[in-house]
Design a protein around this motif. Structure first.
Motif, PDB file in Angstrom:
ATOM      1  N   PHE A  62      -6.162  -3.872   1.782  1.00 38.90           N
ATOM      2  CA  PHE A  62      -5.464  -2.713   2.302  1.00 38.90           C
ATOM      3  C   PHE A  62      -4.577  -3.125   3.466  1.00 38.90           C
ATOM      4  CE2 PHE A  62      -9.532  -2.778   4.516  1.00 38.90           C
ATOM      5  CZ  PHE A  62      -9.205  -2.525   5.845  1.00 38.90           C
ATOM      6  N   THR A  63      -3.661  -2.250   3.832  1.00 43.37           N
ATOM      7  CA  THR A  63      -2.779  -2.464   4.973  1.00 43.37           C
ATOM      8  C   THR A  63      -3.333  -1.669   6.139  1.00 43.37           C
ATOM      9  OG1 THR A  63      -0.881  -2.745   3.523  1.00 43.37           O
ATOM     10  CG2 THR A  63      -0.426  -2.249   5.828  1.00 43.37           C
ATOM     11  N   LEU A  64      -3.506  -2.332   7.286  1.00 41.51           N
ATOM     12  CA  LEU A  64      -3.947  -1.679   8.507  1.00 41.51           C
ATOM     13  C   LEU A  64      -2.717  -1.402   9.354  1.00 41.51           C
ATOM     14  CD1 LEU A  64      -6.497  -0.826  10.166  1.00 41.51           C
ATOM     15  CD2 LEU A  64      -6.282  -3.039  11.311  1.00 41.51           C
ATOM     16  N   MET A  65      -2.560  -0.153   9.821  1.00 41.91           N
ATOM     17  CA  MET A  65      -1.365   0.222  10.572  1.00 41.91           C
ATOM     18  C   MET A  65      -1.741   0.841  11.913  1.00 41.91           C
ATOM     19  SD  MET A  65       0.888   1.769   7.363  1.00 41.91           S
ATOM     20  CE  MET A  65       0.741   3.354   8.029  1.00 41.91           C
ATOM     21  N   SER A  66      -0.886   0.579  12.911  1.00 44.00           N
ATOM     22  CA  SER A  66      -1.045   1.191  14.226  1.00 44.00           C
ATOM     23  C   SER A  66       0.247   1.002  15.007  1.00 44.00           C
ATOM     24  CB  SER A  66      -2.216   0.558  14.988  1.00 44.00           C
ATOM     25  OG  SER A  66      -2.343   1.118  16.268  1.00 44.00           O
ATOM     26  N   GLY A  67       0.754   2.075  15.573  1.00 41.42           N
ATOM     27  CA  GLY A  67       1.946   1.984  16.413  1.00 41.42           C
ATOM     28  C   GLY A  67       3.160   1.386  15.735  1.00 41.42           C
ATOM     29  N   GLY A  68       3.336   1.628  14.458  1.00 41.67           N
ATOM     30  CA  GLY A  68       4.486   1.098  13.734  1.00 41.67           C
ATOM     31  C   GLY A  68       4.340  -0.346  13.291  1.00 41.67           C
ATOM     32  N   MET A  69       3.211  -0.976  13.585  1.00 38.62           N
ATOM     33  CA  MET A  69       2.935  -2.361  13.179  1.00 38.62           C
ATOM     34  C   MET A  69       1.909  -2.330  12.052  1.00 38.62           C
ATOM     35  SD  MET A  69       4.689  -4.268  15.187  1.00 38.62           S
ATOM     36  CE  MET A  69       5.433  -4.349  16.795  1.00 38.62           C
ATOM     37  N   SER A  70       1.875  -3.419  11.274  1.00 36.21           N
ATOM     38  CA  SER A  70       0.893  -3.474  10.192  1.00 36.21           C
ATOM     39  C   SER A  70       0.455  -4.916   9.943  1.00 36.21           C
ATOM     40  CB  SER A  70       1.463  -2.875   8.906  1.00 36.21           C
ATOM     41  OG  SER A  70       2.530  -3.657   8.421  1.00 36.21           O
ATOM     42  N   VAL A  71      -0.724  -5.034   9.342  1.00 35.50           N
ATOM     43  CA  VAL A  71      -1.283  -6.322   8.941  1.00 35.50           C
ATOM     44  C   VAL A  71      -2.051  -6.086   7.647  1.00 35.50           C
ATOM     45  CG1 VAL A  71      -3.407  -6.020  10.299  1.00 35.50           C
ATOM     46  CG2 VAL A  71      -2.622  -8.322   9.767  1.00 35.50           C
ATOM     47  N   ASP A  72      -2.034  -7.061   6.749  1.00 34.95           N
ATOM     48  CA  ASP A  72      -2.801  -6.969   5.507  1.00 34.95           C
ATOM     49  C   ASP A  72      -4.240  -7.366   5.792  1.00 34.95           C
ATOM     50  OD1 ASP A  72      -0.613  -6.202   3.943  1.00 34.95           O
ATOM     51  OD2 ASP A  72      -0.025  -8.281   3.619  1.00 34.95           O
ATOM     52  N   VAL A  73      -5.177  -6.706   5.130  1.00 33.50           N
ATOM     53  CA  VAL A  73      -6.598  -6.989   5.310  1.00 33.50           C
ATOM     54  C   VAL A  73      -7.223  -7.256   3.945  1.00 33.50           C
ATOM     55  CG1 VAL A  73      -8.818  -6.078   6.090  1.00 33.50           C
ATOM     56  CG2 VAL A  73      -6.725  -5.516   7.350  1.00 33.50           C
ATOM     57  N   VAL A  74      -8.012  -8.316   3.875  1.00 33.79           N
ATOM     58  CA  VAL A  74      -8.814  -8.603   2.688  1.00 33.79           C
ATOM     59  C   VAL A  74     -10.261  -8.537   3.144  1.00 33.79           C
ATOM     60  CG1 VAL A  74      -9.388 -10.261   0.891  1.00 33.79           C
ATOM     61  CG2 VAL A  74      -7.034 -10.119   1.740  1.00 33.79           C
ATOM     62  N   ALA A  75     -10.997  -7.562   2.612  1.00 36.35           N
ATOM     63  CA  ALA A  75     -12.383  -7.341   3.014  1.00 36.35           C
ATOM     64  C   ALA A  75     -13.314  -7.627   1.847  1.00 36.35           C
ATOM     65  CB  ALA A  75     -12.560  -5.898   3.482  1.00 36.35           C
ATOM     66  N   PRO A  76     -14.485  -8.177   2.127  1.00 38.65           N
ATOM     67  CA  PRO A  76     -15.435  -8.458   1.047  1.00 38.65           C
ATOM     68  C   PRO A  76     -16.025  -7.174   0.487  1.00 38.65           C
ATOM     69  CG  PRO A  76     -16.453  -8.870   3.173  1.00 38.65           C
ATOM     70  CD  PRO A  76     -15.009  -8.544   3.438  1.00 38.65           C
ATOM     71  N   GLY A  77     -16.411  -7.221  -0.763  1.00 39.10           N
ATOM     72  CA  GLY A  77     -17.046  -6.074  -1.388  1.00 39.10           C
ATOM     73  C   GLY A  77     -16.056  -4.998  -1.768  1.00 39.10           C
ATOM     74  N   ALA A  78     -16.591  -3.827  -2.017  1.00 34.77           N
ATOM     75  CA  ALA A  78     -15.760  -2.717  -2.479  1.00 34.77           C
ATOM     76  C   ALA A  78     -15.709  -1.632  -1.412  1.00 34.77           C
ATOM     77  CB  ALA A  78     -16.311  -2.165  -3.785  1.00 34.77           C
ATOM     78  N   PHE A  79     -15.268  -1.983  -0.213  1.00 34.85           N
ATOM     79  CA  PHE A  79     -15.135  -0.998   0.853  1.00 34.85           C
ATOM     80  C   PHE A  79     -14.173   0.080   0.396  1.00 34.85           C
ATOM     81  CE2 PHE A  79     -12.787   0.613   4.526  1.00 34.85           C
ATOM     82  CZ  PHE A  79     -13.830   1.128   5.259  1.00 34.85           C
ATOM     83  N   PRO A  80     -14.569   1.346   0.436  1.00 35.76           N
ATOM     84  CA  PRO A  80     -13.697   2.421  -0.049  1.00 35.76           C
ATOM     85  C   PRO A  80     -12.636   2.809   0.979  1.00 35.76           C
ATOM     86  CG  PRO A  80     -15.778   3.335   0.667  1.00 35.76           C
ATOM     87  CD  PRO A  80     -15.884   1.835   0.818  1.00 35.76           C
ATOM     88  N   ALA A  81     -11.628   1.991   1.139  1.00 30.87           N
ATOM     89  CA  ALA A  81     -10.558   2.253   2.103  1.00 30.87           C
ATOM     90  C   ALA A  81      -9.650   3.347   1.577  1.00 30.87           C
ATOM     91  CB  ALA A  81      -9.763   0.978   2.363  1.00 30.87           C
ATOM     92  N   ARG A  82      -9.600   4.457   2.287  1.00 32.88           N
ATOM     93  CA  ARG A  82      -8.745   5.579   1.893  1.00 32.88           C
ATOM     94  C   ARG A  82      -7.547   5.644   2.821  1.00 32.88           C
ATOM     95  NH1 ARG A  82     -13.475   7.475   2.798  1.00 32.88           N
ATOM     96  NH2 ARG A  82     -12.762   8.835   4.474  1.00 32.88           N
TER      97      ARG A  82
END
Length: 108
Positions: A62-82
């Motif tokens: 998923f993409t993590l966003m804050s203050g107009g900036m973003s970073v890609d995240v790869v997390a283990p398992g099946a975290f239900p990121a909404r």
């Protein structure tokens, strides 16, 4: 394979040092603008989930966003990121891909 190697290296670091390396809380804006400073370092960042892949398999992206900036995240398992969900991510930052290989994702 890459994820397995990362996990083994983290486990080895814990055995050698007796504890995991301490992660640094970093504002996402600082992480993105000062990439070289945090490359290959453990970090803790907070933000909201932007674009999220379909949960399942060995990892969740998923993409993590804050203050107009973003970073890609790869997390283990099946975290239900909404999309829109506030989360805290802890993991190793990779400047070359502007991504975090997370070992912990916590809903906020």
């Amino acid at each position: 394979m890459k994820g397995l190697l990362t996990g083994l290296l983290l486990a080895l670091a814990m055995v050698v040092t007796g504890s995991p390396a301490l992660a640094q809380p970093v504002p996402l804006s600082v992480l993105v603008t000062e990439r070289g400073r945090f490359d290959q370092q453990q970090v803790i960042v907070t933000g909201t989930v932007g674009i999220a892949g379909v949960p399942g398999g060995a990892s969740q992206r998923f993409t993590l966003m804050s203050g107009g900036m973003s970073v890609d995240v790869v997390a283990p398992g099946a975290f239900p990121a909404r999309p829109g969900a506030p989360v805290e991510v802890e993991g190793v930052y990779r400047a070359s891909s502007n991504s975090i290989e997370a070992f912990r994702v916590t809903p906020r």
